[in-house]
Design a protein around this motif. Structure first.
Motif, mmCIF file in Angstrom:
data_model
loop_
_atom_site.group_PDB
_atom_site.id
_atom_site.type_symbol
_atom_site.label_atom_id
_atom_site.label_comp_id
_atom_site.label_asym_id
_atom_site.label_seq_id
_atom_site.Cartn_x
_atom_site.Cartn_y
_atom_site.Cartn_z
ATOM 1 N N SER A 3 -2.894 18.672 2.259
ATOM 2 C CA SER A 3 -2.408 18.814 3.635
ATOM 3 C C SER A 3 -1.941 20.232 3.901
ATOM 4 C CB SER A 3 -1.260 17.845 3.907
ATOM 5 O OG SER A 3 -1.746 16.527 3.876
ATOM 6 N N PHE A 4 -1.238 20.790 2.932
ATOM 7 C CA PHE A 4 -0.722 22.147 3.113
ATOM 8 C C PHE A 4 -1.871 23.129 3.246
ATOM 9 C CE2 PHE A 4 2.530 20.045 0.327
ATOM 10 C CZ PHE A 4 3.393 19.751 1.362
ATOM 11 N N ALA A 5 -2.823 23.008 2.352
ATOM 12 C CA ALA A 5 -3.936 23.957 2.371
ATOM 13 C C ALA A 5 -4.764 23.805 3.648
ATOM 14 C CB ALA A 5 -4.814 23.738 1.135
ATOM 15 N N CYS A 6 -5.041 22.586 4.046
ATOM 16 C CA CYS A 6 -5.906 22.367 5.208
ATOM 17 C C CYS A 6 -5.213 22.673 6.524
ATOM 18 C CB CYS A 6 -6.418 20.938 5.233
ATOM 19 S SG CYS A 6 -7.493 20.555 3.857
ATOM 20 N N ALA A 7 -3.897 22.490 6.548
ATOM 21 C CA ALA A 7 -3.185 22.757 7.796
ATOM 22 C C ALA A 7 -3.050 24.259 8.023
ATOM 23 C CB ALA A 7 -1.804 22.095 7.779
ATOM 24 N N GLY A 8 -3.348 25.025 6.987
ATOM 25 C CA GLY A 8 -3.312 26.467 7.156
ATOM 26 C C GLY A 8 -1.917 27.063 7.136
ATOM 27 N N ILE A 9 -0.951 26.337 6.547
ATOM 28 C CA ILE A 9 0.375 26.947 6.441
ATOM 29 C C ILE A 9 0.365 27.920 5.273
ATOM 30 C CG2 ILE A 9 1.511 24.939 7.424
ATOM 31 C CD1 ILE A 9 2.545 24.363 4.598
ATOM 32 N N LYS A 10 1.297 28.869 5.304
ATOM 33 C CA LYS A 10 1.275 29.957 4.328
ATOM 34 C C LYS A 10 1.816 29.520 2.968
ATOM 35 C CE LYS A 10 0.394 33.424 7.395
ATOM 36 N NZ LYS A 10 1.265 33.180 8.583
ATOM 37 N N GLU A 11 3.006 28.881 3.009
ATOM 38 C CA GLU A 11 3.681 28.588 1.751
ATOM 39 C C GLU A 11 3.925 27.089 1.612
ATOM 40 O OE1 GLU A 11 7.370 30.629 2.022
ATOM 41 O OE2 GLU A 11 6.464 32.637 1.979
ATOM 42 N N VAL A 12 3.805 26.593 0.400
ATOM 43 C CA VAL A 12 4.113 25.185 0.197
ATOM 44 C C VAL A 12 5.628 24.990 0.255
ATOM 45 C CG1 VAL A 12 2.062 24.609 -1.126
ATOM 46 C CG2 VAL A 12 4.068 25.463 -2.312
ATOM 47 N N PRO A 13 6.078 23.932 0.926
ATOM 48 C CA PRO A 13 7.518 23.680 1.056
ATOM 49 C C PRO A 13 8.054 22.775 -0.056
ATOM 50 C CG PRO A 13 6.322 22.249 2.540
ATOM 51 C CD PRO A 13 5.290 23.028 1.760
ATOM 52 N N VAL A 14 7.241 22.538 -1.074
ATOM 53 C CA VAL A 14 7.645 21.635 -2.151
ATOM 54 C C VAL A 14 7.319 22.267 -3.504
ATOM 55 C CG1 VAL A 14 7.202 19.575 -0.747
ATOM 56 C CG2 VAL A 14 5.408 20.485 -2.225
ATOM 57 N N THR A 15 7.836 21.645 -4.534
ATOM 58 C CA THR A 15 7.463 22.055 -5.887
ATOM 59 C C THR A 15 6.740 20.897 -6.564
ATOM 60 O OG1 THR A 15 9.281 23.612 -6.143
ATOM 61 C CG2 THR A 15 8.367 22.699 -8.157
ATOM 62 N N VAL A 16 5.611 21.216 -7.189
ATOM 63 C CA VAL A 16 4.888 20.208 -7.956
ATOM 64 C C VAL A 16 5.099 20.523 -9.427
ATOM 65 C CG1 VAL A 16 2.662 19.141 -8.410
ATOM 66 C CG2 VAL A 16 3.172 20.011 -6.124
ATOM 67 N N ARG A 17 5.603 19.554 -10.155
ATOM 68 C CA ARG A 17 6.018 19.798 -11.531
ATOM 69 C C ARG A 17 5.394 18.771 -12.462
ATOM 70 N NH1 ARG A 17 10.328 22.906 -12.743
ATOM 71 N NH2 ARG A 17 11.207 22.824 -10.650
ATOM 72 N N ALA A 18 5.099 19.191 -13.669
ATOM 73 C CA ALA A 18 4.551 18.262 -14.655
ATOM 74 C C ALA A 18 5.672 17.388 -15.187
ATOM 75 C CB ALA A 18 3.878 19.025 -15.790
ATOM 76 N N ALA A 19 5.562 16.086 -14.990
ATOM 77 C CA ALA A 19 6.568 15.161 -15.506
ATOM 78 C C ALA A 19 6.345 14.915 -16.995
ATOM 79 C CB ALA A 19 6.526 13.839 -14.750
ATOM 80 N N GLU A 20 5.129 15.154 -17.433
ATOM 81 C CA GLU A 20 4.793 15.150 -18.853
ATOM 82 C C GLU A 20 3.636 16.137 -19.002
ATOM 83 O OE1 GLU A 20 1.933 11.288 -19.076
ATOM 84 O OE2 GLU A 20 4.028 10.889 -18.537
ATOM 85 N N HIS A 21 3.253 16.440 -20.205
ATOM 86 C CA HIS A 21 2.169 17.404 -20.362
ATOM 87 C C HIS A 21 0.982 16.956 -19.520
ATOM 88 C CE1 HIS A 21 -0.212 20.540 -22.304
ATOM 89 N NE2 HIS A 21 -1.203 19.664 -22.234
ATOM 90 N N ALA A 22 0.420 17.878 -18.751
ATOM 91 C CA ALA A 22 -0.609 17.474 -17.788
ATOM 92 C C ALA A 22 -1.685 18.530 -17.654
ATOM 93 C CB ALA A 22 0.038 17.225 -16.424
#
Lengths: 235, 235
Positions: free
Chosen positions: A86-105
DNA sequence: CACTCCTTGTTGAAATTTCAACATACAAAA
DNA sequence: TTTTGTATGTTGAAATTTCAACAAGGAGTG
């Protein structure tokens, strides 16, 4: 390596793309797979929102930090699931969230610009992927809309009834199973679990529903139609 | 006729399509304009979800009828606005809502299948419109996400603070204007107007905000950061 | 069987929201 | 000017939710 392709094949982003063409598509998109240790950030708040990600192995969590510094978990991603689209397609500049590995991924990242601009040889997979992306984002839209419809009701009872009626409509039967246990349903409805249990009990005692575990049945629920028919202009 | 093109040109679906190419695009898409009298249904619940609509003149309302027959208004559409795009793009069969003319209205309807399948001569407008559609749907997604983030808070106070902080972040300042009056803000937050007013008054008295009409200023709001840093695993 | 863990239901008090009603301020209209 | 209407704030009682704590019933395990 095979397992990657299994996941991709099951991923809706690659729907209607022949298995033997997936590799070529990935090359065309310059897709790459990265590894992340537990706790490591796959995408940090404020980073450019340029990529779509697919979880290949492990588990990711989407977090958001509010102004108070309170961190809250928004989503839990398992292999095959998409993020950042959604972030990439909506064309916004910066992601407003953090995506983190909950385990090795392991994560596949695809540059959305590459995906969206047709490649030089106008390969057909490309076009299909854009349509898939459109379908995915639109479907998510409907899911959000529905959640808003349910949670915008003011009382636990109304939220619950709205949710159950939507489920009944979607599953086409008055007896159905829901995908949540009590705690999860309470979280979805944005209410207290104990209050939800109480309300289910009340509806049960009033003979409006049968409920045990995840199986519900609506009884005297449907015959109230047309109550407000002819109320035009009042809306 | 000219006014139609003005509206289309301002419509995000036609973004980056040169004005002189719009007519050709419409022809390629077999777009047609229909008229509706006040109260007439543009799209009825259960109808096939095949078209994207654009309001050209007049006003439309999106309604939904629940199992009790209660009709509720979901949206109010003015010229230039799109409707039906999520349903059509998500590939669901039937629309779950009714779109009705609130006053005499003209509507442009575009077959989404035509839009989505490249035409025989692969015209470039086509591709641009698909990308525009993707952008529109993704942006709506973010709007929904944000609304859910706000309304998922349990108390009026928390909802209000979350909303104000998001506004401050988005507008990049601690002093800003919001697009709602009190009643509209209460509707957005899904709370009672009187309760909202009371909460605004409380925050004001506590020196945390300044508020008059649509102008807000956050004061002792931001310095509480890092309260929960290091709380890993607790989520 | 005893034990633990987990889910669900129940309960009562405290906190919060809703609801209805009214007060005030301000702007537009007569 | 008065009148009217609209937006906002305030208030107190009723309704509802949240919160904390505990009870009951399985499921799984030793």
């Amino acid at each position: 390596m095979k397992k990657y392709f299994d996941i991709l094949h099951a991923c809706p982003l690659f729907r209607d793309i022949a298995p033997q063409e997936v590799a070529k598509t990935l090359e065309c998109l310059n897709a790459r797979i990265s590894s992340f240790d537990k706790g490591e950030a796959v995408l940090s708040e404020g980073a450019p929102a340029s990529h779509v990600g697919i979880v290949m192995t492990g588990r990711l969590q989407i977090e958001q930090t509010d102004f108070f510094g309170n961190r809250s978990m928004i989503a839990n991603l398992i292999p095959g699931e998409l993020f950042g689209e959604s972030f990439a397609c909506a064309g916004i500049k910066e992601v407003p969230v953090t995506v983190r590995a909950a385990e090795h991924a392991e994560v596949m990242l695809i540059d959305c610009l590459k995906l969206v601009r047709s490649c030089s040889d106008a390969c057909p997979f490309h076009q299909q992927m854009i349509l898939n992306l459109l379908q995915i984002v639109a479907a998510k839209n409907l899911i959000f809309q529905q959640k808003i419809e349910v949670t915008s009701k003011r009382t636990t009872r109304e939220k619950l009834m709205t949710y159950l009626m939507l489920q009944a409509r979607q599953q086409g039967r008055l007896e159905f199973e829901i995908p949540y246990d009590r705690q999860e349903l309470a979280d979805y409805l944005e209410v207290e679990r104990s209050g939800l249990s109480a309300e289910i009990g009340k509806l049960r005692r009033q003979g409006m529903i049968e409920a045990e575990h995840r199986r519900f049945k609506l009884c005297n629920f449907v015959n109230h139609r047309e109550r407000s028919s002819g109320c035009f202009g009042g809306l």
